[in-house]
Write a protein that holds these residues in place. Structure first.
Motif, PDB file in Angstrom:
ATOM      1  N   ASP A  10      -9.365  -0.142   2.614  1.00 47.31           N
ATOM      2  CA  ASP A  10      -8.510  -1.267   2.195  1.00 47.31           C
ATOM      3  C   ASP A  10      -8.899  -2.517   2.963  1.00 47.31           C
ATOM      4  O   ASP A  10      -8.114  -3.029   3.773  1.00 47.31           O
ATOM      5  CB  ASP A  10      -7.035  -0.916   2.428  1.00 47.31           C
ATOM      6  N   GLY A  11     -10.074  -2.993   2.733  1.00 44.59           N
ATOM      7  CA  GLY A  11     -10.511  -4.204   3.418  1.00 44.59           C
ATOM      8  C   GLY A  11     -11.968  -4.486   3.090  1.00 44.59           C
ATOM      9  O   GLY A  11     -12.546  -3.878   2.190  1.00 44.59           O
ATOM     10  N   ALA A  12     -12.529  -5.467   3.816  1.00 46.37           N
ATOM     11  CA  ALA A  12     -13.950  -5.815   3.755  1.00 46.37           C
ATOM     12  C   ALA A  12     -14.362  -6.419   2.404  1.00 46.37           C
ATOM     13  O   ALA A  12     -13.538  -6.963   1.676  1.00 46.37           O
ATOM     14  CB  ALA A  12     -14.802  -4.621   4.148  1.00 46.37           C
ATOM     15  N   ARG A  13     -15.646  -6.283   2.070  1.00 51.36           N
ATOM     16  CA  ARG A  13     -16.203  -7.135   1.007  1.00 51.36           C
ATOM     17  C   ARG A  13     -15.638  -6.898  -0.383  1.00 51.36           C
ATOM     18  O   ARG A  13     -15.667  -7.811  -1.213  1.00 51.36           O
ATOM     19  CB  ARG A  13     -17.728  -6.959   0.965  1.00 51.36           C
ATOM     20  N   GLY A  14     -15.164  -5.702  -0.658  1.00 51.70           N
ATOM     21  CA  GLY A  14     -14.668  -5.436  -2.015  1.00 51.70           C
ATOM     22  C   GLY A  14     -13.200  -5.776  -2.209  1.00 51.70           C
ATOM     23  O   GLY A  14     -12.712  -5.816  -3.343  1.00 51.70           O
ATOM     24  N   GLU A  15     -12.511  -6.027  -1.110  1.00 48.30           N
ATOM     25  CA  GLU A  15     -11.047  -6.126  -1.182  1.00 48.30           C
ATOM     26  C   GLU A  15     -10.524  -7.426  -1.827  1.00 48.30           C
ATOM     27  O   GLU A  15      -9.527  -7.375  -2.566  1.00 48.30           O
ATOM     28  CB  GLU A  15     -10.472  -5.946   0.230  1.00 48.30           C
ATOM     29  N   PRO A  16     -11.150  -8.593  -1.595  1.00 52.29           N
ATOM     30  CA  PRO A  16     -10.593  -9.792  -2.250  1.00 52.29           C
ATOM     31  C   PRO A  16     -10.533  -9.642  -3.771  1.00 52.29           C
ATOM     32  O   PRO A  16      -9.538 -10.051  -4.392  1.00 52.29           O
ATOM     33  CB  PRO A  16     -11.570 -10.917  -1.849  1.00 52.29           C
ATOM     34  N   LEU A  21      -7.600  -9.383  -8.816  1.00 46.53           N
ATOM     35  CA  LEU A  21      -7.364  -8.793 -10.144  1.00 46.53           C
ATOM     36  C   LEU A  21      -5.945  -8.258 -10.244  1.00 46.53           C
ATOM     37  O   LEU A  21      -5.277  -8.408 -11.276  1.00 46.53           O
ATOM     38  CB  LEU A  21      -8.373  -7.661 -10.401  1.00 46.53           C
ATOM     39  N   SER A  22      -5.468  -7.666  -9.151  1.00 43.81           N
ATOM     40  CA  SER A  22      -4.109  -7.102  -9.159  1.00 43.81           C
ATOM     41  C   SER A  22      -3.060  -8.193  -9.268  1.00 43.81           C
ATOM     42  O   SER A  22      -2.090  -8.061 -10.021  1.00 43.81           O
ATOM     43  CB  SER A  22      -3.861  -6.273  -7.900  1.00 43.81           C
ATOM     44  N   ILE A  23      -3.262  -9.292  -8.512  1.00 43.26           N
ATOM     45  CA  ILE A  23      -2.306 -10.401  -8.566  1.00 43.26           C
ATOM     46  C   ILE A  23      -2.177 -10.912 -10.005  1.00 43.26           C
ATOM     47  O   ILE A  23      -1.083 -11.202 -10.477  1.00 43.26           O
ATOM     48  CB  ILE A  23      -2.749 -11.551  -7.636  1.00 43.26           C
ATOM     49  N   ALA A  24      -3.324 -11.012 -10.682  1.00 42.59           N
ATOM     50  CA  ALA A  24      -3.314 -11.587 -12.034  1.00 42.59           C
ATOM     51  C   ALA A  24      -2.956 -10.564 -13.103  1.00 42.59           C
ATOM     52  O   ALA A  24      -2.843 -10.920 -14.275  1.00 42.59           O
ATOM     53  CB  ALA A  24      -4.682 -12.196 -12.330  1.00 42.59           C
ATOM     54  N   GLY A  25      -2.806  -9.321 -12.709  1.00 40.32           N
ATOM     55  CA  GLY A  25      -2.506  -8.291 -13.710  1.00 40.32           C
ATOM     56  C   GLY A  25      -3.670  -8.015 -14.642  1.00 40.32           C
ATOM     57  O   GLY A  25      -3.467  -7.571 -15.778  1.00 40.32           O
ATOM     58  N   VAL A  26      -4.897  -8.293 -14.179  1.00 40.91           N
ATOM     59  CA  VAL A  26      -6.083  -7.983 -14.997  1.00 40.91           C
ATOM     60  C   VAL A  26      -6.404  -6.500 -14.788  1.00 40.91           C
ATOM     61  O   VAL A  26      -6.657  -6.078 -13.655  1.00 40.91           O
ATOM     62  CB  VAL A  26      -7.302  -8.837 -14.561  1.00 40.91           C
ATOM     63  N   PRO A  27      -6.377  -5.704 -15.853  1.00 48.50           N
ATOM     64  CA  PRO A  27      -6.625  -4.279 -15.656  1.00 48.50           C
ATOM     65  C   PRO A  27      -8.061  -4.011 -15.211  1.00 48.50           C
ATOM     66  O   PRO A  27      -8.994  -4.659 -15.690  1.00 48.50           O
ATOM     67  CB  PRO A  27      -6.365  -3.662 -17.036  1.00 48.50           C
ATOM     68  N   ALA A 200       2.201  -3.207  -1.270  1.00 47.47           N
ATOM     69  CA  ALA A 200       3.340  -2.298  -1.507  1.00 47.47           C
ATOM     70  C   ALA A 200       2.919  -1.229  -2.518  1.00 47.47           C
ATOM     71  O   ALA A 200       3.217  -0.039  -2.342  1.00 47.47           O
ATOM     72  CB  ALA A 200       4.539  -3.090  -2.017  1.00 47.47           C
ATOM     73  N   ARG A 201       2.176  -1.651  -3.549  1.00 47.39           N
ATOM     74  CA  ARG A 201       1.705  -0.671  -4.542  1.00 47.39           C
ATOM     75  C   ARG A 201       0.717   0.301  -3.910  1.00 47.39           C
ATOM     76  O   ARG A 201       0.747   1.494  -4.164  1.00 47.39           O
ATOM     77  CB  ARG A 201       1.034  -1.393  -5.720  1.00 47.39           C
ATOM     78  N   ARG A 202      -0.166  -0.225  -3.037  1.00 46.04           N
ATOM     79  CA  ARG A 202      -1.131   0.667  -2.362  1.00 46.04           C
ATOM     80  C   ARG A 202      -0.394   1.704  -1.535  1.00 46.04           C
ATOM     81  O   ARG A 202      -0.756   2.880  -1.523  1.00 46.04           O
ATOM     82  CB  ARG A 202      -2.058  -0.151  -1.435  1.00 46.04           C
ATOM     83  N   ARG A 203       0.634   1.240  -0.800  1.00 41.33           N
ATOM     84  CA  ARG A 203       1.365   2.169   0.082  1.00 41.33           C
ATOM     85  C   ARG A 203       2.085   3.240  -0.734  1.00 41.33           C
ATOM     86  O   ARG A 203       2.164   4.383  -0.343  1.00 41.33           O
ATOM     87  CB  ARG A 203       2.372   1.410   0.956  1.00 41.33           C
TER      88      ARG A 203
END
Ligand SMILES: N[C@@H](CCC(=O)N[C@@H](CS)C(=O)NCC(=O)O)C(=O)O
Length: 206
Positions: A10-16, A21-27, A200-203
């Motif tokens: 849960d971090g580093a280069r792939g996380e942003p 995508l999650s913030i925007a609701g892009v599946p 919160a969803r990850r947890r």
């Protein structure tokens, strides 16, 4: 459907890109590669590295390229060319310093200590204070466009890593001493409703 492939961390280069995508609701398919599978999958990737984004059978590599593309899909990347360049600047700065820190990961302990202490005294402190200056020059709240962009997510994640205590020989209070306004930025992004909802969803595992 998009598929974002990165290590199962849960971090580093792939996380942003995951957060954006999650913030925007892009599946998207969140393809998390276990470290033990990496050597088998490495040759499939364009540059032998992750993250990789696939869209309609096409593939894209390089984390900041992916951040820009995903940022456009998620409305988290400026449309104004100058603001877009400021967003790129912050993301590229994090890449620069992140790559220097990464080069110490596999060093023997004594050499790692020496190199990391030198990085803390030099480039890490410099990048922290210069990022703080750039933030202040752009209004003090966000790195570009006066709103959340993928640059804020990338800087936030780097600061979180520095503060985590997972990097031996990097004091967790370094940023508080060197760049307090960046700490305020870190807290702002951590409290962003979209970022909070993502974690919160990850947890909760959903
Ligand atoms: N410039 C590339 C660097 C990618 C990179 O080095 N990724 C690391 C993970 S953060 C990786 O795949 N390491 C495994 C390897 O190189 O075999 C980018 O920004 O995506």
């Amino acid at each position: 459907m998009l598929k974002l492939t990165y290590f199962d961390i849960d971090g580093a280069r792939g996380e942003p890109a995951r957060i954006a995508l999650s913030i925007a609701g892009v599946p998207f398919e969140d393809d998390r590669v276990p470290f033990q599978d990496w050597q088998r999958r490495k040759p499939e990737t364009p540059f032998g590295a992750l993250p990789v984004l696939e869209a309609d059978g096409k593939v894209l590599a390089q984390s900041n390229t992916i951040n820009r593309y995903v940022g456009k899909l998620a409305n988290l990347y400026p449309s104004d060319p100058w603001q877009a360049a400021l967003c790129d600047e912050a993301m590229d700065a994090v890449e620069d310093i992140g790559t220097q820190i990464e080069s110490t990961f596999n060093l023997p302990d004594d050499e790692k200590k020496r190199r990391r202490e030198a990085l803390v005294a030099g480039p890490i402190s410099l990048f922290l204070s210069r990022l703080e200056q750039r933030l202040l020059a752009n209004g003090g709240k966000y790195f570009a466009d006066d709103r959340l962009t993928v640059a804020d997510l990338k800087v936030f994640l780097w600061i979180r890593h520095l503060k985590s205590g997972n990097l031996d020989h990097v004091p967790t209070d370094l940023i508080d001493r060197v760049a307090p306004k960046l700490v305020a930025h870190f807290n702002r992004i951590k409290e962003d409703p979209g970022v909070k909802a993502y974690y919160a969803r990850r947890r909760s595992g959903s």
